[in-house]
Design a protein around this motif. Structure first.
Motif, mmCIF file in Angstrom:
data_model
loop_
_atom_site.group_PDB
_atom_site.id
_atom_site.type_symbol
_atom_site.label_atom_id
_atom_site.label_comp_id
_atom_site.label_asym_id
_atom_site.label_seq_id
_atom_site.Cartn_x
_atom_site.Cartn_y
_atom_site.Cartn_z
ATOM 1 N N TRP A 1 0.828 -1.203 0.000
ATOM 2 C CA TRP A 1 0.000 0.000 0.000
ATOM 3 C C TRP A 1 0.866 1.259 0.000
ATOM 4 O O TRP A 1 0.416 2.324 -0.449
ATOM 5 C CB TRP A 1 -0.916 0.000 1.227
ATOM 6 N N LEU A 2 2.086 1.155 0.539
ATOM 7 C CA LEU A 2 2.991 2.305 0.593
ATOM 8 C C LEU A 2 3.872 2.418 -0.648
ATOM 9 O O LEU A 2 4.548 3.428 -0.831
ATOM 10 C CB LEU A 2 3.879 2.218 1.835
ATOM 11 N N TRP A 3 3.873 1.380 -1.474
ATOM 12 C CA TRP A 3 4.770 1.344 -2.630
ATOM 13 C C TRP A 3 4.635 2.566 -3.550
ATOM 14 O O TRP A 3 5.631 3.040 -4.096
ATOM 15 C CB TRP A 3 4.556 0.048 -3.411
ATOM 16 N N PRO A 4 3.428 3.122 -3.750
ATOM 17 C CA PRO A 4 3.328 4.299 -4.622
ATOM 18 C C PRO A 4 4.121 5.515 -4.141
ATOM 19 O O PRO A 4 4.352 6.441 -4.921
ATOM 20 C CB PRO A 4 1.814 4.606 -4.625
ATOM 21 N N LEU A 5 4.545 5.519 -2.878
ATOM 22 C CA LEU A 5 5.301 6.666 -2.362
ATOM 23 C C LEU A 5 6.631 6.843 -3.079
ATOM 24 O O LEU A 5 7.114 7.966 -3.237
ATOM 25 C CB LEU A 5 5.541 6.505 -0.854
ATOM 26 N N TRP A 6 7.245 5.741 -3.507
ATOM 27 C CA TRP A 6 8.556 5.848 -4.170
ATOM 28 C C TRP A 6 8.597 5.193 -5.544
ATOM 29 O O TRP A 6 9.588 5.288 -6.246
ATOM 30 C CB TRP A 6 9.640 5.215 -3.283
ATOM 31 N N ASP A 7 7.518 4.545 -5.951
ATOM 32 C CA ASP A 7 7.497 3.881 -7.252
ATOM 33 C C ASP A 7 7.379 4.916 -8.367
ATOM 34 O O ASP A 7 6.675 5.921 -8.228
ATOM 35 C CB ASP A 7 6.316 2.905 -7.323
ATOM 36 N N GLN A 8 8.081 4.690 -9.478
ATOM 37 C CA GLN A 8 8.066 5.639 -10.601
ATOM 38 C C GLN A 8 6.674 5.817 -11.175
ATOM 39 O O GLN A 8 6.281 6.922 -11.555
ATOM 40 C CB GLN A 8 9.027 5.161 -11.694
ATOM 41 N N LYS A 9 5.896 4.732 -11.239
ATOM 42 C CA LYS A 9 4.534 4.809 -11.774
ATOM 43 C C LYS A 9 3.484 4.930 -10.671
ATOM 44 O O LYS A 9 2.288 4.866 -10.961
ATOM 45 C CB LYS A 9 4.242 3.569 -12.631
ATOM 46 N N LYS A 10 3.931 5.063 -9.427
ATOM 47 C CA LYS A 10 3.033 5.218 -8.279
ATOM 48 C C LYS A 10 2.023 4.063 -8.203
ATOM 49 O O LYS A 10 0.829 4.285 -7.972
ATOM 50 C CB LYS A 10 2.323 6.570 -8.321
#
Length: 200
Positions: free
Chosen positions: A175-184
């Protein structure tokens, strides 16, 4: 006398619309010529005047000339919170009513469960057909297919909901991955090839 006879005057005359001997034949290996004044047509959707090449026609949902701005984590969290309240609040109101009156308590609990199921089904259909649940619509974001920017359909929206299991199993890190993922994207987004973008 036959039509192949050189003395036959009809054998030497070309028919209208037929190529003459020695001229290249249209077909495989030869480019097809469009009639004068008719622009050549490309693959995909027919192009509209003033529309950039490759853009979706007017009225068609999709990325068109480019991907919309990706929704940041705060907007996604806000939409999820609103959707969660939409499920929980009616249920707890009914449960509170059931606990105050033991006679109809089981009936109210059943009604609450059915209401939650109905809301879930309606939300899945809305998200699949428009890209927006109630929460997503309130915060101004939309769920789309990554490859073409189209809504994903109710079936795929349901599958994506199940895929959120992957976001939960690793200490909810998905759930927190979009914080640093390039494609959110969350893990569920990556598995289902979806993105969440701003709709306004």
């Amino acid at each position: 006398m036959s039509f192949g006879d050189p003395n036959n005057p009809y054998g030497q005359q070309g028919q209208p619309g037929q190529p003459q001997p020695g001229q290249p034949q249209p077909g495989y290996g030869y480019p097809q010529q469009a009639p004068q004044g008719v622009p050549p047509q490309g693959y995909g959707y027919p192009q509209q005047p003033g529309q950039p090449y490759g853009a979706y026609p007017q009225g068609q949902p999709g990325y068109g000339g480019g991907m919309p701005e990706l929704a940041h984590w705060g907007l996604r969290f806000g939409g999820k919170l609103i959707d969660g309240l939409l499920y929980v609040v009616p249920y707890f109101i009914l449960v509170a009513g059931a606990s105050s009156d033991g006679g109809i308590g089981p009936v109210l609990a059943l009604v609450g469960g059915l209401a939650m199921l109905g809301i879930f089904i309606w939300q899945v259909i809305q998200e699949g057909s428009t890209g927006q649940t109630v929460g997503k619509k309130v915060v101004g974001i939309r769920l789309l297919r990554e490859n073409d920017g189209q809504p994903i359909g109710a079936g795929m929206a349901f599958v994506r909901g199940l895929a959120h299991f992957l976001d939960n199993i690793a200490c909810y890190i998905g759930w927190l991955w979009p914080l640093w993922d390039q494609k959110k994207q969350t893990f569920a987004d990556k598995v289902c090839s979806t993105v969440v973008v701003k709709s306004k």
